[in-house]
Design an enzyme around this catalytic site. Structure first.
Site, PDB file in Angstrom:
ATOM      1  N   ASN A  89      95.276 -12.538 113.146  1.00  0.00           N
ATOM      2  CA  ASN A  89      94.876 -11.135 113.699  1.00  0.00           C
ATOM      3  C   ASN A  89      93.755 -11.354 114.895  1.00  0.00           C
ATOM      4  OD1 ASN A  89      96.838 -10.216 111.967  1.00  0.00           O
ATOM      5  ND2 ASN A  89      95.302  -9.386 110.524  1.00  0.00           N
ATOM      6  N   ASP A 144      91.995  -8.693 115.758  1.00  0.00           N
ATOM      7  CA  ASP A 144      91.051  -7.493 115.924  1.00  0.00           C
ATOM      8  C   ASP A 144      89.966  -7.378 115.465  1.00  0.00           C
ATOM      9  OD1 ASP A 144      93.386  -6.628 113.104  1.00  0.00           O
ATOM     10  OD2 ASP A 144      91.341  -7.774 112.963  1.00  0.00           O
ATOM     11  N   HIS A 191      94.067 -17.272 116.378  1.00  0.00           N
ATOM     12  CA  HIS A 191      94.780 -16.809 117.607  1.00  0.00           C
ATOM     13  C   HIS A 191      93.912 -16.041 118.368  1.00  0.00           C
ATOM     14  CE1 HIS A 191      98.960 -16.751 115.535  1.00  0.00           C
ATOM     15  NE2 HIS A 191      98.755 -18.021 115.810  1.00  0.00           N
ATOM     16  N   CYS A 206      89.039 -15.735 132.576  1.00  0.00           N
ATOM     17  CA  CYS A 206      89.576 -15.741 133.851  1.00  0.00           C
ATOM     18  C   CYS A 206      91.143 -16.521 133.588  1.00  0.00           C
ATOM     19  CB  CYS A 206      88.808 -16.651 134.706  1.00  0.00           C
ATOM     20  SG  CYS A 206      89.641 -16.693 136.414  1.00  0.00           S
ATOM     21  N   CYS A 210      87.967 -19.868 135.934  1.00  0.00           N
ATOM     22  CA  CYS A 210      86.882 -20.234 136.628  1.00  0.00           C
ATOM     23  C   CYS A 210      85.703 -20.030 135.859  1.00  0.00           C
ATOM     24  CB  CYS A 210      86.982 -18.876 137.991  1.00  0.00           C
ATOM     25  SG  CYS A 210      86.275 -17.238 137.240  1.00  0.00           S
ATOM     26  N   THR A 217     101.408 -11.504 106.184  1.00  0.00           N
ATOM     27  CA  THR A 217     102.255 -12.438 107.557  1.00  0.00           C
ATOM     28  C   THR A 217     103.758 -12.853 107.012  1.00  0.00           C
ATOM     29  OG1 THR A 217     101.911 -14.142 108.621  1.00  0.00           O
ATOM     30  CG2 THR A 217     101.032 -14.634 106.605  1.00  0.00           C
TER      31      THR A 217
HETATM   32  C1  BV8 Z   1     101.627 -23.967 119.921  1.00  0.00           C
HETATM   33  C2  BV8 Z   1      99.323 -13.790 120.931  1.00  0.00           C
HETATM   34  C3  BV8 Z   1     101.613 -26.134 120.436  1.00  0.00           C
HETATM   35  C4  BV8 Z   1      98.201 -12.948 120.431  1.00  0.00           C
HETATM   36  C5  BV8 Z   1     100.586 -14.622 118.946  1.00  0.00           C
HETATM   37  C6  BV8 Z   1     106.828 -25.696 116.149  1.00  0.00           C
HETATM   38  C7  BV8 Z   1     105.517 -26.209 116.185  1.00  0.00           C
HETATM   39  C8  BV8 Z   1     104.688 -25.663 117.089  1.00  0.00           C
HETATM   40  C9  BV8 Z   1     105.148 -24.809 118.127  1.00  0.00           C
HETATM   41  C10 BV8 Z   1     106.273 -24.059 117.616  1.00  0.00           C
HETATM   42  C11 BV8 Z   1     107.032 -24.445 116.766  1.00  0.00           C
HETATM   43  N1  BV8 Z   1     108.342 -23.638 117.147  1.00  0.00           N
HETATM   44  C12 BV8 Z   1     108.091 -22.756 118.086  1.00  0.00           C
HETATM   45  C13 BV8 Z   1     106.830 -23.035 118.257  1.00  0.00           C
HETATM   46  C14 BV8 Z   1     106.491 -22.244 119.337  1.00  0.00           C
HETATM   47  C15 BV8 Z   1     105.627 -20.882 119.093  1.00  0.00           C
HETATM   48  C16 BV8 Z   1     106.270 -20.177 117.985  1.00  0.00           C
HETATM   49  O1  BV8 Z   1     105.940 -20.312 116.909  1.00  0.00           O
HETATM   50  N2  BV8 Z   1     107.325 -19.589 118.433  1.00  0.00           N
HETATM   51  C17 BV8 Z   1     107.816 -18.693 117.103  1.00  0.00           C
HETATM   52  C18 BV8 Z   1     108.476 -17.306 117.872  1.00  0.00           C
HETATM   53  C19 BV8 Z   1     108.965 -19.507 116.622  1.00  0.00           C
HETATM   54  N3  BV8 Z   1     104.199 -21.308 118.803  1.00  0.00           N
HETATM   55  C20 BV8 Z   1     103.336 -21.587 119.712  1.00  0.00           C
HETATM   56  O2  BV8 Z   1     103.570 -21.134 120.888  1.00  0.00           O
HETATM   57  C21 BV8 Z   1     101.851 -21.732 119.423  1.00  0.00           C
HETATM   58  N4  BV8 Z   1     101.163 -22.748 120.218  1.00  0.00           N
HETATM   59  O3  BV8 Z   1     102.066 -24.350 118.772  1.00  0.00           O
HETATM   60  O4  BV8 Z   1     100.758 -24.964 120.414  1.00  0.00           O
HETATM   61  C22 BV8 Z   1     102.566 -25.961 121.292  1.00  0.00           C
HETATM   62  C23 BV8 Z   1     102.443 -25.687 122.885  1.00  0.00           C
HETATM   63  C24 BV8 Z   1     103.529 -25.817 123.765  1.00  0.00           C
HETATM   64  C25 BV8 Z   1     104.703 -25.949 123.191  1.00  0.00           C
HETATM   65  C26 BV8 Z   1     105.210 -26.142 122.049  1.00  0.00           C
HETATM   66  C27 BV8 Z   1     103.900 -26.231 120.892  1.00  0.00           C
HETATM   67  C28 BV8 Z   1     100.960 -20.607 119.587  1.00  0.00           C
HETATM   68  C29 BV8 Z   1     101.318 -19.333 118.773  1.00  0.00           C
HETATM   69  C30 BV8 Z   1     100.293 -18.189 118.936  1.00  0.00           C
HETATM   70  C31 BV8 Z   1     101.178 -17.006 119.345  1.00  0.00           C
HETATM   71  N5  BV8 Z   1     100.573 -15.926 119.683  1.00  0.00           N
HETATM   72  N6  BV8 Z   1     100.298 -13.586 119.697  1.00  0.00           N
HETATM   73  C32 BV8 Z   1      98.536 -11.647 120.160  1.00  0.00           C
HETATM   74  O5  BV8 Z   1      98.873 -10.698 121.181  1.00  0.00           O
HETATM   75  O6  BV8 Z   1      98.081 -11.249 119.066  1.00  0.00           O
HETATM   76  S1  BV8 Z   1     101.739 -14.717 117.492  1.00  0.00           S
HETATM   77  C33 BV8 Z   1     102.043 -13.355 116.851  1.00  0.00           C
HETATM   78  O7  BV8 Z   1     102.606 -13.642 115.572  1.00  0.00           O
HETATM   79  C34 BV8 Z   1     100.617 -12.310 116.592  1.00  0.00           C
HETATM   80  O8  BV8 Z   1      99.780 -12.799 117.244  1.00  0.00           O
HETATM   81  C35 BV8 Z   1     100.526 -12.702 115.039  1.00  0.00           C
HETATM   82  O9  BV8 Z   1      99.231 -13.132 114.794  1.00  0.00           O
HETATM   83  C36 BV8 Z   1     101.663 -13.510 114.832  1.00  0.00           C
HETATM   84  C37 BV8 Z   1     102.015 -13.669 113.271  1.00  0.00           C
HETATM   85  O10 BV8 Z   1     102.999 -12.489 113.118  1.00  0.00           O
HETATM   86  P1  BV8 Z   1     102.247 -11.621 111.713  1.00  0.00           P
HETATM   87  O11 BV8 Z   1     100.889 -11.517 111.602  1.00  0.00           O
HETATM   88  O12 BV8 Z   1     102.853 -12.461 110.420  1.00  0.00           O
HETATM   89  O13 BV8 Z   1     103.182 -10.134 111.712  1.00  0.00           O
HETATM   90  P2  BV8 Z   1     104.603  -9.750 111.560  1.00  0.00           P
HETATM   91  O14 BV8 Z   1     104.734  -8.520 112.158  1.00  0.00           O
HETATM   92  O15 BV8 Z   1     105.685 -11.093 112.117  1.00  0.00           O
HETATM   93  O16 BV8 Z   1     104.635  -9.823 109.870  1.00  0.00           O
HETATM   94  C38 BV8 Z   1     103.663  -8.845 109.155  1.00  0.00           C
HETATM   95  C39 BV8 Z   1     103.985  -9.018 107.704  1.00  0.00           C
HETATM   96  O17 BV8 Z   1     103.106  -8.151 107.021  1.00  0.00           O
HETATM   97  C40 BV8 Z   1     105.551  -8.816 107.150  1.00  0.00           C
HETATM   98  O18 BV8 Z   1     105.640  -9.970 106.443  1.00  0.00           O
HETATM   99  C41 BV8 Z   1     105.229  -7.541 106.623  1.00  0.00           C
HETATM  100  O19 BV8 Z   1     106.027  -7.588 105.233  1.00  0.00           O
HETATM  101  C42 BV8 Z   1     103.650  -7.491 106.132  1.00  0.00           C
HETATM  102  N7  BV8 Z   1     103.122  -6.195 105.784  1.00  0.00           N
HETATM  103  C43 BV8 Z   1     103.319  -5.052 106.337  1.00  0.00           C
HETATM  104  N8  BV8 Z   1     102.485  -4.169 105.659  1.00  0.00           N
HETATM  105  C44 BV8 Z   1     101.818  -4.767 104.689  1.00  0.00           C
HETATM  106  C45 BV8 Z   1     102.200  -6.290 104.724  1.00  0.00           C
HETATM  107  N9  BV8 Z   1     101.778  -7.085 103.794  1.00  0.00           N
HETATM  108  C46 BV8 Z   1     100.697  -6.669 102.864  1.00  0.00           C
HETATM  109  N10 BV8 Z   1     100.399  -5.323 102.679  1.00  0.00           N
HETATM  110  C47 BV8 Z   1     100.826  -4.207 103.677  1.00  0.00           C
HETATM  111  N11 BV8 Z   1     100.358  -3.283 103.677  1.00  0.00           N
HETATM  112 ZN    ZN Z   2      88.025 -16.090 137.695  1.00  0.00          ZN
END
Ligand code: BV8
Ligand code: ZN
Length: 252
Positions: A105, A107, A122, A130, A134, A191
Site C-alpha cells: 500500500n 497510503d 511499492h 522528477c 533531475c 492481498t
Molecule cells: C518488477 C503502482 C522487475 C503503485 C503497483 C514475475 C517476476 C517479476 C515481475 C513480473 C513477473 N510477472 C509479471 C511481472 C511484471 C509485474 C507484475 O507483477 N505484473 C502482474 C500484473 C502480473 N511486476 C512488476 O512490474 C514489478 N516490477 O518486478 O521489477 C522487472 C522489471 C521489468 C520487467 C520485469 C520485471 C512492479 C510491481 C509494482 C506494481 N505497482 N501499483 C500504485 O499505483 O499503487 S501494483 C498494484 O497491485 C498496487 O500497487 C497494489 O499494491 C498491488 C497489489 O494489489 P493488492 O493490494 O493485492 O490489491 P487487490 O485489489 O489485487 O486485492 C485486494 C485483496 O484484499 C483481495 O484479495 C480482497 O479479497 C482483499 N480484501 C478486500 N477487503 C478486505 C480484504 N481482505 C481483508 N479484509 C478486508 N476488509
Molecule cells: Zn525535473
C-alpha cells in the site's frame, strides 16, 4: 468462529518472546479506512488497464489521464485515517513480536498509526519526484493542482510509487529477504497475491526460511492454497482478535 480457529492453531505453534512475525499487506487492509482495492468489483482498475495508469509508458502517453487517476487517490488518502488493523500491528510491534511490515500500500497509514518498522515496497503516493530524474522531489500535503504537475526542469513530477515494469528498491528487497528468512510467522493481510515479486515473498519465507503462513482475507487469493491457516473475514476484525490471542499465548 475465528477466535476458536485461531486459538486452536496457536496451540500448535511455539509462541514466545523470541517469535518473529512479519506482515505482508495489501489494499484490503485499507478498505476499513475508506480506500478502494484495485481488482474486483468497484476496484480502482475497474474499466481501465492497470498498465495504462501505473507505468512509465502510460504516463508518457497521457500524463493528464495518469495524474487525474492519482489525484483522486491522493485526495482519498489525505482524508483517510489508520484503522484497527494498523493499530493492532503497532501493538504487536510494541510487544516485540512484529519485526517488519512489508506493505504494498502506498497510503502511508502504517506510519501514521505509529508503526516504525515499515517497508513501503511499492512506494508512497504522497511523495513525488522528477519523471526525468533531475533530482527535484516534493511531498504532497494537499491534492495537486493543476495537473499534470510540471517539474522546474521542464519535465513532470510523478508519484513516487513503483510502476509496472519498474524494479523495486534494492535496499528494500535486501531488508525483505532478511526479515522473511528469519520469520517464524508471516501474516498475509488483504492481498490478492497477483503482483510480483511480492507474490513470491510468502512461499520464499516458507521454503527458504522456517515461516508458518497465516492469511487474513475476505476471499481466497493466490496464496490460499499454500498457507497453513486461512482466516476468512474482514481483517479489520480478524487481525485485532489474532493480536490479542497471540499476545495471550506469548504469556503462557
Ligand atoms: C518488477 C503502482 C522487475 C503503485 C503497483 C514475475 C517476476 C517479476 C515481475 C513480473 C513477473 N510477472 C509479471 C511481472 C511484471 C509485474 C507484475 O507483477 N505484473 C502482474 C500484473 C502480473 N511486476 C512488476 O512490474 C514489478 N516490477 O518486478 O521489477 C522487472 C522489471 C521489468 C520487467 C520485469 C520485471 C512492479 C510491481 C509494482 C506494481 N505497482 N501499483 C500504485 O499505483 O499503487 S501494483 C498494484 O497491485 C498496487 O500497487 C497494489 O499494491 C498491488 C497489489 O494489489 P493488492 O493490494 O493485492 O490489491 P487487490 O485489489 O489485487 O486485492 C485486494 C485483496 O484484499 C483481495 O484479495 C480482497 O479479497 C482483499 N480484501 C478486500 N477487503 C478486505 C480484504 N481482505 C481483508 N479484509 C478486508 N476488509
Ligand atoms: Zn525535473
Amino acid at each position: 468462529m475465528e477466535k476458536n480457529e485461531i486459538s486452536k492453531f496457536l496451540e500448535t505453534q511455539d509462541i514466545s518472546s523470541n517469535t518473529k512475525i512479519v506482515a505482508i499487506i495489501g489494499s484490503g487492509a485499507s478498505v476499513a479506512s475508506g480506500l478502494k482495492t484495485f481488482r474486483g468489483k468497484d476496484g480502482l482498475y475497474e474499466g481501465k488497464r492497470a498498465e495504462d495508469l501505473a507505468s512509465r509508458q502510460g504516463f508518457t502517453q497521457d500524463p493528464t489521464l495518469v495524474w487525474t487517476w492519482y489525484r483522486e487517490r491522493i485526495t482519498k488518502v489525505l482524508n483517510a485515517d489508520p484503522n484497527s488493523i494498523h493499530i493492532a500491528l503497532v501493538k504487536l510491534e510494541e510487544e516485540g513480536l512484529l519485526t517488519s511490515v512489508i506493505t504494498q500500500n502506498v497510503d502511508g497509514l502504517h506510519r501514521r498509526a505509529g508503526q516504525s518498522n515499515v517497508i513501503e515496497i511499492h512506494g508512497n503516493i504522497l511523495k513525488t519526484h522528477c519523471f526525468n530524474s533531475c533530482g527535484r522531489t516534493s511531498e504532497l500535503t494537499k491534492a495537486p493542482d493543476p495537473i499534470p504537475v510540471k517539474c522546474d526542469c521542464g519535465s513532470y513530477q510523478r508519484p513516487s510509487v513503483v510502476w509496472f515494469g519498474e524494479s523495486l528498491d534494492s535496499t528494500n528487497l535486501m531488508k525483505v529477504e532478511e526479515h522473511l528468512l528469519s520469520a517464524s510467522i508471516v501474516l498475509i493481510i488483504g492481498t490478492s497475491g497477483y503482483v510480483y515479486p511480492v507474490a513470491q515473498f510468502p512461499i520464499f519465507a516458507k521454503s527458504q526460511g522456517k515461516a508458518t503462513l497465516i492469511e487474513f482475507n475476505t476471499d481466497e487469493s493466490a496464496f490460499s492454497d499454500v498457507v497453513d491457516l486461512f482466516v476468512k473475514g474482514p481483517a479489520e476484525s480478524t487481525i485485532p482478535t489474532f493480536v490479542d490471542l497471540i499476545l495471550q499465548a506469548k504469556l503462557q
